[in-house]
Scaffold this motif. Structure first.
Motif, PDB file in Angstrom:
ATOM      1  N   GLU A 115      40.115  29.667  37.525  1.00 30.27           N
ATOM      2  CA  GLU A 115      40.478  30.103  36.174  1.00 30.27           C
ATOM      3  C   GLU A 115      40.896  31.569  36.179  1.00 30.27           C
ATOM      4  O   GLU A 115      41.871  31.957  35.526  1.00 30.27           O
ATOM      5  CB  GLU A 115      39.305  29.885  35.218  1.00 30.27           C
ATOM      6  CG  GLU A 115      39.300  28.456  34.694  1.00 30.27           C
ATOM      7  CD  GLU A 115      38.003  28.102  33.986  1.00 30.27           C
ATOM      8  OE1 GLU A 115      37.099  28.982  33.879  1.00 30.27           O
ATOM      9  OE2 GLU A 115      37.892  26.952  33.543  1.00 30.27           O
ATOM     10  N   ASP A 116      40.148  32.386  36.908  1.00 24.92           N
ATOM     11  CA  ASP A 116      40.480  33.818  36.989  1.00 24.92           C
ATOM     12  C   ASP A 116      41.888  34.041  37.521  1.00 24.92           C
ATOM     13  O   ASP A 116      42.685  34.772  36.936  1.00 24.92           O
ATOM     14  CB  ASP A 116      39.483  34.539  37.909  1.00 24.92           C
ATOM     15  CG  ASP A 116      38.169  34.783  37.187  1.00 24.92           C
ATOM     16  OD1 ASP A 116      38.130  34.503  35.967  1.00 24.92           O
ATOM     17  OD2 ASP A 116      37.208  35.234  37.836  1.00 24.92           O
ATOM     18  N   LYS A 119      44.620  32.963  35.271  1.00 26.99           N
ATOM     19  CA  LYS A 119      44.818  33.928  34.194  1.00 26.99           C
ATOM     20  C   LYS A 119      45.670  35.082  34.711  1.00 26.99           C
ATOM     21  O   LYS A 119      46.574  35.556  34.042  1.00 26.99           O
ATOM     22  CB  LYS A 119      43.446  34.439  33.715  1.00 26.99           C
ATOM     23  CG  LYS A 119      43.403  34.650  32.214  1.00 26.99           C
ATOM     24  CD  LYS A 119      41.985  34.820  31.717  1.00 26.99           C
ATOM     25  CE  LYS A 119      41.405  33.497  31.224  1.00 26.99           C
ATOM     26  NZ  LYS A 119      39.937  33.519  31.113  1.00 26.99           N
ATOM     27  N   LYS A 120      45.371  35.495  35.920  1.00 32.34           N
ATOM     28  CA  LYS A 120      46.117  36.608  36.525  1.00 32.34           C
ATOM     29  C   LYS A 120      47.605  36.294  36.628  1.00 32.34           C
ATOM     30  O   LYS A 120      48.450  37.164  36.455  1.00 32.34           O
ATOM     31  CB  LYS A 120      45.568  36.878  37.941  1.00 32.34           C
ATOM     32  CG  LYS A 120      44.467  37.910  37.957  1.00 32.34           C
ATOM     33  CD  LYS A 120      44.885  39.094  38.811  1.00 32.34           C
ATOM     34  CE  LYS A 120      44.245  40.380  38.329  1.00 32.34           C
ATOM     35  NZ  LYS A 120      43.020  40.716  38.990  1.00 32.34           N
ATOM     36  N   ARG A 122      49.073  34.192  34.741  1.00 29.18           N
ATOM     37  CA  ARG A 122      49.444  33.757  33.382  1.00 29.18           C
ATOM     38  C   ARG A 122      49.798  32.271  33.322  1.00 29.18           C
ATOM     39  O   ARG A 122      50.802  31.889  32.759  1.00 29.18           O
ATOM     40  CB  ARG A 122      50.622  34.572  32.863  1.00 29.18           C
ATOM     41  CG  ARG A 122      50.352  36.056  32.875  1.00 29.18           C
ATOM     42  CD  ARG A 122      51.402  36.803  32.129  1.00 29.18           C
ATOM     43  NE  ARG A 122      51.428  38.183  32.591  1.00 29.18           N
ATOM     44  CZ  ARG A 122      52.438  38.701  33.270  1.00 29.18           C
ATOM     45  NH1 ARG A 122      53.486  37.981  33.543  1.00 29.18           N
ATOM     46  NH2 ARG A 122      52.385  39.961  33.656  1.00 29.18           N
ATOM     47  N   ASP A 124      47.023  30.030  32.825  1.00 30.72           N
ATOM     48  CA  ASP A 124      45.753  29.392  32.481  1.00 30.72           C
ATOM     49  C   ASP A 124      45.925  28.217  31.515  1.00 30.72           C
ATOM     50  O   ASP A 124      45.176  27.268  31.561  1.00 30.72           O
ATOM     51  CB  ASP A 124      44.734  30.404  31.927  1.00 30.72           C
ATOM     52  CG  ASP A 124      45.383  31.474  31.092  1.00 30.72           C
ATOM     53  OD1 ASP A 124      46.586  31.726  31.300  1.00 30.72           O
ATOM     54  OD2 ASP A 124      44.714  32.057  30.230  1.00 30.72           O
ATOM     55  N   GLN A 125      46.995  28.247  30.684  1.00 34.92           N
ATOM     56  CA  GLN A 125      47.136  27.118  29.751  1.00 34.92           C
ATOM     57  C   GLN A 125      47.775  25.903  30.404  1.00 34.92           C
ATOM     58  O   GLN A 125      47.881  24.858  29.793  1.00 34.92           O
ATOM     59  CB  GLN A 125      47.878  27.544  28.477  1.00 34.92           C
ATOM     60  CG  GLN A 125      49.343  27.862  28.662  1.00 34.92           C
ATOM     61  CD  GLN A 125      49.574  29.344  28.995  1.00 34.92           C
ATOM     62  OE1 GLN A 125      48.850  29.921  29.814  1.00 34.92           O
ATOM     63  NE2 GLN A 125      50.560  29.951  28.383  1.00 34.92           N
TER      64      GLN A 125
END
Lengths: 365, 561
Positions: A115-116, A119-120, A122, A124-125
């Motif tokens: 997840e991290d 997110k990094k 971009r 995550d969705q």
């Protein structure tokens, strides 16, 4: 994080020598680029670092640890492939988690780390999407995330941007740099795109025909090429054969047969590359260093010529000038409006500034 | 280390090579050796007998086989190519529907198809008798049998090969090629003969090859329809039944030689030119038929084709509802019921063949499934010396007629051998699953190879780079990716194994008799209803498998050949 040391590496495929006597030391945390035309041995070298090929001769060490014949799965490198090589039967999450699963990281840890990293980059969705549902740029980011999440000692990128369109390529360039700086990870980047290499790298190794021609920072490579291959491959340049004549004060004088004239060059390391007595010599001058003027010019290396072609590219204007029957030189100027454009056939003066010329030997094949 | 890679390759290759040598090469060589023996002594007598005057029958059979095969190619092409052209290039009402119907013959296993034809157009067939009654004739106006019968059945069952290859070739032709020809001033006729038709060549060559080889190997049609007419595949069977194994071996060798020569000839012909399309991304283009008369002509052609194509299926269904004894001397069946199907589930004697077929096909498929994955992986992803040789070895069972495969196994395993763990396999349960396994190796290997070739090497490298060992990568990455291809090949092998007749008839025993043998027995006892019910089961199985492959594995029927 690691240093990578390639010492006297040779790789042969049957009779073909893909890489010959290669020595490179890549420093910790460095963004290092292998640059060269296709078939020059850059990808072969990268694959030897990843462990997909073993060198015929020579040694590969990470942090003084001999890795020459360690299988790829035990090297802890993260590689991004040209075609991304995402697992088509897995979701984004499963793709990124693959390396962690192999490393027997606990489920909760895996979930957190994936997840991290998503997110990094971009994404995550998009975690539960099938990879085939992603666009080229998104797939690229999944491949990056998958390589980074295992916290590799070395990040290997094999022409990762070559499948993207121009706009996306610019965006991804910055993205890769941002991630690399964030993680401070030793990165080896393979490309044939000189602009990419110049803008991204800490240092560049220029390859041709299985040999490393030059290693240096982007400015060194561009301003002080060691031979005609490097000068021509990186950026645009004018190459004219010359021969050494004499040395005077702080200047060396070369004779140019094509122009039937002597050329003065400053006798500094920046202007004159190392060469042997037997080498054929060339002078290289970048188009942006050539001065042209309709009025007369003063100083050294001034020639008369005739404009034969003017090319408008938007930001700049290329002017091709015929100096003699077999010497055509190209000058590039920033666009300063229509009034400054020359017309075909006009007579101009051309100056090759003595401090802008670089004398280089022809590359030995 | 380099050796680790080589060790892995070797480890993969050892079982593959052992299996191929033991069950493909060794039996073929046994047959070859046997063909040179007379009463156990080396001699050329079998061959001189074959071509000599002593048994003109053999030579006649060879000649019949060849010319039936050539005629079958011609007939199938004459039906398949125009049909494909019309259904793919013109748009008219019902086009899509008709083109789906056009490939229906492939869901009929050969024996079942021949049986349906027999009761449809044969001496006692429904169609001739119906015409006789309607027109009040004293005799049936026509009936199929002998050579015409064989040819008609071949044309019906084999024209889909031409239809499918032509369709896919037509859809792959870049429309701009034809447009370029028009633009350069050619008329329609010239464009077809100078551009379109030459581009169809590779497909047509492949189809001709398939039809020729399938007809050379054809067993069911001559078996049921030939009467006194001799063909080589049948002669092998008769020699074996008469106990003359040496002659059977000789006949097998000659049949194989003809088949393989044709294969090599076609390969050579195809390799002379390069037909690969230079452009990619093609949209099919169809011209709408605007002429009303022409349009309705095409629709009626479609309807007529549909009736002819589906009549055998319908007949099979109707016959399967005829209880035993309800259609003996009468012109038409006199009663219909579900008795045959009920018996299938109630009478273990009747159910047994179905169970046998399923069990044996399942065993064979498990075998080819595992063997196919390993072999294809070695062939596509590993480097080793002698790869071409292995490739040829894998394809041998495809080039050999089924009867020959059966004979090979008889001659290899009617005595103890290392490959049968010192046991005699002939006359046991295991010989049939083994025969099915050998027969369907090429099918599974080819479908698996196709998907493996599409899988980029970097996928495996990526997994390795992320720290996965080879076996983990193979299990978690390679196998899931290639599964659809492997499964579709295996499923197809399964249905073909359930319908397999030629090897079954050579190798079955009373205890493991499969469906097709039982169909034959029921036909002998004139129990047409029960035979048809068995046939329906086979058709049903094939339909289910095709549906599964299409729905869940994304496999198009056209690609399964």
């Amino acid at each position: 994080m690691s240093t990578v040391n390639l010492s006297a590496i040779t790789k042969q495929f049957g009779d073909v020598t893909a890489v010959e006597e290669l020595d490179i030391l890549i420093k910790e945390g460095e963004f290092f680029t292998f640059l060269g035309p296709s078939g020059c041995g850059k990808t072969t070298t990268l694959r030897m670092i990843a462990g997909f090929y073993y060198p015929t001769k020579g040694k590969v060490t990470f942090n003084d640890k001999d890795m020459t014949t360690v299988p790829p799965e035990k090297r802890n490198t993260g590689m991004v492939f040209q075609n991304y090589a995402l697992f088509p039967h897995m979701t984004v999450f499963e793709n990124v988690a693959f390396g962690l699963k192999v490393r027997k990281i606990t489920k909760s840890q895996t979930k957190k780390r994936v997840e991290d990293i998503l997110k990094k980059v971009r994404l995550d969705q998009y975690m539960d999407r099938q990879v085939s549902q992603l666009s080229g740029g998104q797939q690229q980011r999944v491949a990056l995330a998958r390589a980074l999440v295992i916290e590799p000692d070395i990040l290997l990128l094999d022409e990762p941007l070559s499948n993207l369109d121009a706009r996306l390529r610019d965006e991804m360039r910055n993205e890769i740099l941002r991630l690399q700086r964030d993680y401070g990870i030793t990165t080896i980047y393979v490309t044939h795109d000189q602009a990419e290499a110049l803008t991204m790298s800490d240092r560049i190794a220029v390859f041709n025909m299985g040999k490393c021609q030059q290693v240096g920072t982007p400015t060194e490579i561009y301003n002080q090429p060691v031979n005609d291959f490097v000068a021509e491959f990186i950026g645009e340049t004018n190459l004219i054969p010359i021969a050494f004549k004499e040395e005077k004060n702080n200047e060396k004088i070369y004779h140019c047969e094509q122009l039937d004239a002597d050329i003065q060059v400053q006798a500094t390391e920046v202007n004159i590359a190392e060469y042997n007595r037997n080498d054929q010599l060339l002078m290289s001058i970048r188009p942006e260093s050539v001065q042209i003027d309709k009025a007369s010019l003063t100083g050294e290396n001034v020639f008369k010529g005739e404009v034969i072609l003017v090319q408008f590219t938007g930001a700049s204007v290329h002017t091709y000038i015929k100096l003699s029957s077999d010497a055509i030189i190209r000058a590039t100027d920033l666009n300063e409006g229509p009034s400054t454009y020359l017309t075909n056939g006009s007579k101009v003066n051309v100056k090759l500034p003595a401090d802008q010329i670089r004398v280089i030997p022809k590359a030995r094949m | 280390m380099l050796n680790a890679e080589k060790r892995k390759t070797l480890l993969l290759l050892i079982p593959v090579i052992l299996v191929l040598i033991g069950y493909v090469l060794y039996p073929s060589i046994e047959t070859l050796l046997e063909s040179f023996k007379k009463n156990g002594v080396f001699s050329l007598e079998n061959y001189s007998d074959f071509f000599g005057e002593k048994s003109a029958a053999n030579f006649e059979a060879l000649w019949n086989s060849v010319y039936i095969s050539l005629l079958s190619v011609l007939l199938s092409a004459l039906i398949g190519i125009p049909l494909a052209y019309i259904f793919n290039r013109y748009d008219f009402p019902g086009r899509q529907f008709f083109s789906n119907i056009a490939i229906m013959p492939i869901v009929l296993p050969s024996l079942v198809g021949v049986m349906a034809f027999m009761y449809l157009y044969g001496e006692a067939g429904l169609v001739p008798n119906a015409i006789k009654d309607v027109l009040n004739l004293s005799e049936v106006p026509f009936s199929i049998g002998g050579i015409t019968g064989i040819l008609i059945v071949h044309a019906y069952t084999m024209y889909p090969y031409f239809y499918m290859t032509t369709s896919s070739a037509l859809n792959n032709i870049d429309p701009s090629l034809e447009e370029a020809a028009y633009n350069l001033g050619s008329n329609k006729f010239k464009v077809f003969w100078k551009v379109t038709f030459p581009l169809l060549t590779p497909g047509l060559v492949a189809a001709s090859l398939l039809v020729f080889m399938v007809s050379m190997a054809s067993f069911s049609a001559p078996f049921l329809l030939a009467g006194g007419f001799r063909v080589l595949s049948l002669q092998i069977y008769f020699s074996k039944i008469n106990g003359d194994l040496e002659m059977a071996a000789t006949q097998s060798v000659i049949l194989s030689v003809v088949s393989i020569s044709f294969l090599l000839f076609m390969r050579w012909y195809q390799d002379r030119k390069d037909y690969r399309m230079a452009s990619k991304g093609i949209g099919a283009h169809r011209s709408e038929v605007s002429n009303h008369i022409l349009k309705w002509c095409m629709v009626s052609l479609g309807i007529l084709a549909m009736i002819v194509l589906l009549l055998p299926h319908a007949t099979l269904l109707i016959l399967s509802l005829v209880p035993e004894g309800a259609w003996t001397w009468q012109t038409y069946p006199t009663a219909f019921s579900l008795e045959n199907f009920i018996l299938l589930f109630e009478d273990p004697n009747i159910w047994d063949p179905v169970r046998n077929s399923m069990v044996m096909a399942l065993l064979a498929c498990l075998g080819v499934f595992v063997f196919g994955i390993i072999t294809s992986y070695a062939l596509v992803k590993r480097k080793f010396i002698g790869k071409n040789l292995l490739d040829i070895l894998v394809m041998i069972p495809w080039a050999l007629p089924a009867t020959v495969v059966g004979m090979n196994l008889i001659l290899a395993f009617n005595e103890p051998s290392a490959f049968s763990f010192g046991k005699i396999l002939v006359g046991t349960f295991w010989i049939l699953p083994l025969a099915y396994f050998v027969r369907f190796i090429p099918l599974v290997v080819r479908s698996t190879t196709a998907v493996l070739e599409q899988m980029d090497d970097s996928i495996e490298e990526a997994a390795q780079n992320l720290g996965a060992k080879w076996f983990y990568t193979f299990r978690r990455v390679v196998i899931p990716i290639i599964m659809p291809g492997v499964l579709s090949g295996t499923l197809l092998a399964f249905v073909q194994a359930v319908g397999e007749f030629p090897t079954s008839v050579l190798l079955y025993t009373l205890d493991n008799r499969p469906i097709s043998i039982e169909i034959m027995n029921q036909l002998r006892m004139f129990n047409i209803g029960q035979a048809s019910a068995y046939g329906m089961i086979q058709v049903g199985l094939i339909a289910i498998v095709m549906f599964i492959s299409y729905k869940f594995l994304g496999v198009k029927t056209e690609n399964t050949l």
